[in-house]
Scaffold this motif. Structure first.
Motif, PDB file in Angstrom:
ATOM      1  N   HIS A 211      46.577  43.218  28.870  1.00  0.00           N
ATOM      2  CA  HIS A 211      46.867  42.266  29.944  1.00  0.00           C
ATOM      3  C   HIS A 211      47.522  40.974  29.442  1.00  0.00           C
ATOM      4  O   HIS A 211      47.872  40.123  30.263  1.00  0.00           O
ATOM      5  N   LEU A 212      47.691  40.833  28.148  1.00  0.00           N
ATOM      6  CA  LEU A 212      48.252  39.589  27.616  1.00  0.00           C
ATOM      7  C   LEU A 212      49.625  39.250  28.218  1.00  0.00           C
ATOM      8  O   LEU A 212      49.866  38.089  28.567  1.00  0.00           O
ATOM      9  N   PRO A 213      50.540  40.221  28.383  1.00  0.00           N
ATOM     10  CA  PRO A 213      51.844  39.865  28.979  1.00  0.00           C
ATOM     11  C   PRO A 213      51.747  39.465  30.458  1.00  0.00           C
ATOM     12  O   PRO A 213      52.664  38.847  30.983  1.00  0.00           O
ATOM     13  N   GLU A 214      50.651  39.822  31.123  1.00  0.00           N
ATOM     14  CA  GLU A 214      50.525  39.555  32.559  1.00  0.00           C
ATOM     15  C   GLU A 214      49.885  38.213  32.861  1.00  0.00           C
ATOM     16  O   GLU A 214      49.935  37.752  34.001  1.00  0.00           O
ATOM     17  N   VAL A 215      49.260  37.583  31.860  1.00  0.00           N
ATOM     18  CA  VAL A 215      48.478  36.368  32.085  1.00  0.00           C
ATOM     19  C   VAL A 215      49.269  35.145  31.640  1.00  0.00           C
ATOM     20  O   VAL A 215      49.794  35.102  30.529  1.00  0.00           O
ATOM     21  N   THR A 216      49.355  34.162  32.524  1.00  0.00           N
ATOM     22  CA  THR A 216      50.087  32.926  32.228  1.00  0.00           C
ATOM     23  C   THR A 216      49.254  31.720  32.644  1.00  0.00           C
ATOM     24  O   THR A 216      48.334  31.833  33.452  1.00  0.00           O
ATOM     25  N   LEU A 217      49.596  30.557  32.095  1.00  0.00           N
ATOM     26  CA  LEU A 217      48.913  29.321  32.467  1.00  0.00           C
ATOM     27  C   LEU A 217      49.130  29.017  33.943  1.00  0.00           C
ATOM     28  O   LEU A 217      50.204  29.282  34.495  1.00  0.00           O
ATOM     29  N   ASP A 218      48.112  28.460  34.584  1.00  0.00           N
ATOM     30  CA  ASP A 218      48.117  28.084  36.002  1.00  0.00           C
ATOM     31  C   ASP A 218      48.179  29.279  36.941  1.00  0.00           C
ATOM     32  O   ASP A 218      48.425  29.123  38.137  1.00  0.00           O
ATOM     33  N   GLN A 219      47.945  30.478  36.414  1.00  0.00           N
ATOM     34  CA  GLN A 219      47.930  31.674  37.250  1.00  0.00           C
ATOM     35  C   GLN A 219      46.721  31.626  38.193  1.00  0.00           C
ATOM     36  O   GLN A 219      45.638  31.202  37.818  1.00  0.00           O
ATOM     37  N   LEU A 220      46.906  32.071  39.434  1.00  0.00           N
ATOM     38  CA  LEU A 220      45.863  31.989  40.455  1.00  0.00           C
ATOM     39  C   LEU A 220      44.719  32.947  40.157  1.00  0.00           C
ATOM     40  O   LEU A 220      44.932  34.088  39.753  1.00  0.00           O
ATOM     41  N   VAL A 221      43.496  32.448  40.398  1.00  0.00           N
ATOM     42  CA  VAL A 221      42.283  33.253  40.228  1.00  0.00           C
ATOM     43  C   VAL A 221      41.427  33.107  41.477  1.00  0.00           C
ATOM     44  O   VAL A 221      41.263  32.000  41.999  1.00  0.00           O
ATOM     45  N   GLN A 222      40.882  34.227  41.969  1.00  0.00           N
ATOM     46  CA  GLN A 222      39.959  34.202  43.101  1.00  0.00           C
ATOM     47  C   GLN A 222      38.549  34.454  42.593  1.00  0.00           C
ATOM     48  O   GLN A 222      38.310  35.408  41.856  1.00  0.00           O
ATOM     49  N   ILE A 223      37.614  33.577  43.011  1.00  0.00           N
ATOM     50  CA  ILE A 223      36.244  33.625  42.521  1.00  0.00           C
ATOM     51  C   ILE A 223      35.308  34.033  43.649  1.00  0.00           C
ATOM     52  O   ILE A 223      35.390  33.510  44.759  1.00  0.00           O
ATOM     53  N   THR A 224      34.405  34.976  43.382  1.00  0.00           N
ATOM     54  CA  THR A 224      33.392  35.372  44.358  1.00  0.00           C
ATOM     55  C   THR A 224      32.033  35.427  43.687  1.00  0.00           C
ATOM     56  O   THR A 224      31.925  35.588  42.470  1.00  0.00           O
ATOM     57  N   ASN A 225      30.996  35.271  44.525  1.00  0.00           N
ATOM     58  CA  ASN A 225      29.617  35.320  44.061  1.00  0.00           C
ATOM     59  C   ASN A 225      28.766  35.837  45.204  1.00  0.00           C
ATOM     60  O   ASN A 225      29.059  35.577  46.370  1.00  0.00           O
ATOM     61  N   TYR A 226      27.702  36.590  44.884  1.00  0.00           N
ATOM     62  CA  TYR A 226      26.905  37.185  45.963  1.00  0.00           C
ATOM     63  C   TYR A 226      26.267  36.129  46.860  1.00  0.00           C
ATOM     64  O   TYR A 226      25.931  36.388  48.015  1.00  0.00           O
ATOM     65  N   ASN A 227      26.095  34.901  46.361  1.00  0.00           N
ATOM     66  CA  ASN A 227      25.525  33.831  47.182  1.00  0.00           C
ATOM     67  C   ASN A 227      26.545  33.251  48.162  1.00  0.00           C
ATOM     68  O   ASN A 227      26.174  32.571  49.121  1.00  0.00           O
ATOM     69  N   ILE A 228      27.823  33.470  47.900  1.00  0.00           N
ATOM     70  CA  ILE A 228      28.882  32.904  48.747  1.00  0.00           C
ATOM     71  C   ILE A 228      29.841  34.012  49.152  1.00  0.00           C
ATOM     72  O   ILE A 228      31.049  33.875  49.046  1.00  0.00           O
TER      73      ILE A 228
END
Length: 352
Positions: A211-228
């Motif tokens: 995955h190294l070629p696919e990952v760049t700085l400031d790339q969007l990430v979505q975060i989930t947790n069972y509490n939310i």
């Protein structure tokens, strides 16, 4: 008459048999396979790199007593009660005071302040006298030295005095507050409280080398947790290591998470989905509608009551849907159920 019946009976029998055969043929011809269809509309599809980990605060500070003395916890003006765990604090706000009258007396801060004022006054008088030849250069320099020494003495005393007020190092929340009885003497070096700022959270992740070629700085990430479960929190990739771990074949990245609503807490275990690729206004269909054959993938569309087989080429895919690069067009009526028994050019009945 017998001859006539002998001739007519086979003819009648043949007519009946032909009629039955024709009726059966018509019945078979009219059989239509029931199917459900959807009209294809442009959609977006995204591919994610999924990982998990534990979040931690972007900023935290533990405050210890720099001198011994009497412990006095201060009242929080927001609550009217002594500061407690979970209280929000502002940078520079005094949370605890360490009182020691003997220490204060030994600082002699008032006398040092007066001494500084006298030194400043004397230096001010010496400068015009030197310009007029009333004092020597040595006298002027001695006055300057006396002033500098008095200034340092007063500032050092003020620095020592300031240690008696233990302040919040930055805006944050009290997360640790070891109990000390108010009014008892504590020793130098004891932990007094810990403050965290977690409007921004961090998470260390290790991703597979591929995955190294696919990952760049400031790339969007979505975060989930069972509490939310109803909320998706956004973050970005803030750091990427260029080194691959020789043992695990992974590389380290740091995620920065926007937590301004305080939905997450430091120490929570979360799931992160890193957006690696996204396509907008493309054809996306359910993966379950695709029939895989040795010579490729096919789906069925309905045109004028006839199911037509379409060979397709696919692109991005998720767990449930897949992009169709070629073989279908917008507004095609895709068969989404009942396609299992279809043949090319089968007659169908579309269920509403």
């Amino acid at each position: 008459m017998k001859k006539l019946l002998k001739w007519f009976t086979p003819l009648l029998l043949m007519t009946v048999l032909w009629s039955c055969s024709n009726e059966q043929s018509n019945i078979q011809t009219e059989i239509k396979i029931p199917v459900s269809v959807v009209s294809i509309k442009p959609q977006s599809i995204s591919r994610f790199i999924e990982t998990t980990g534990t979040v931690y605060s972007s900023k935290e500070g533990t405050m210890k007593s720099e001198l011994g003395g009497i412990y006095k916890i201060q009242r929080n003006p927001s609550t009217g009660k002594p500061f407690a765990l979970g209280d929000a604090v502002k940078e520079g706000q005094v949370l605890i005071r360490i009182e020691d009258k003997e220490f204060v007396n030994n600082l002699q801060i008032e006398s040092k302040k007066l001494n500084l004022e006298l030194a400043e006054s004397n230096l001010t008088k010496q400068k015009p006298l030197y310009d007029k030849g009333g004092v020597t250069e040595t006298d002027l320099k001695n006055a300057s030295i006396t002033h500098v020494n008095a200034k340092y003495a007063y500032e050092n005393a003020a620095i020592q005095m300031a240690k008696m007020a233990v302040r919040a190092p930055f805006d944050g929340v009290i997360v640790e507050l070891p109990y000390h009885t108010d009014g008892v003497k504590i020793e130098q070096g004891q932990q007094l409280f810990k403050v965290m700022e977690y409007e921004k959270l961090l998470m260390d992740v290790k991703l597979p080398e591929k995955h190294l070629p696919e990952v760049t700085l400031d790339q969007l990430v979505q975060i989930t947790n069972y509490n939310i479960a109803k909320d998706t929190i956004k973050g970005i990739i803030s750091q990427i290591s260029p080194v691959i771990d020789a043992d695990t074949r992974t590389f380290k990245s740091v995620l920065q998470i926007n937590n301004d609503k305080h939905l997450l807490r430091p120490g929570m275990f979360i799931k992160a989905a890193i957006l690696s690729e996204k396509r907008d206004s493309t054809i996306v269909i359910p993966k379950e509608t695709i029939i895989s054959r040795q010579d490729g993938k096919v789906v069925f569309i309905v045109e004028n009551g006839i199911a037509t087989e379409k060979r397709i080429t696919t692109g991005l895919e998720t767990m449930d849907v897949i992009e169709v690069v070629s073989g279908l067009k917008i507004n095609d009526r895709l068969v989404v159920s009942g396609f299992e028994t279809l043949r090319n050019k089968s007659k169908v009945s579309v269920l509403q």
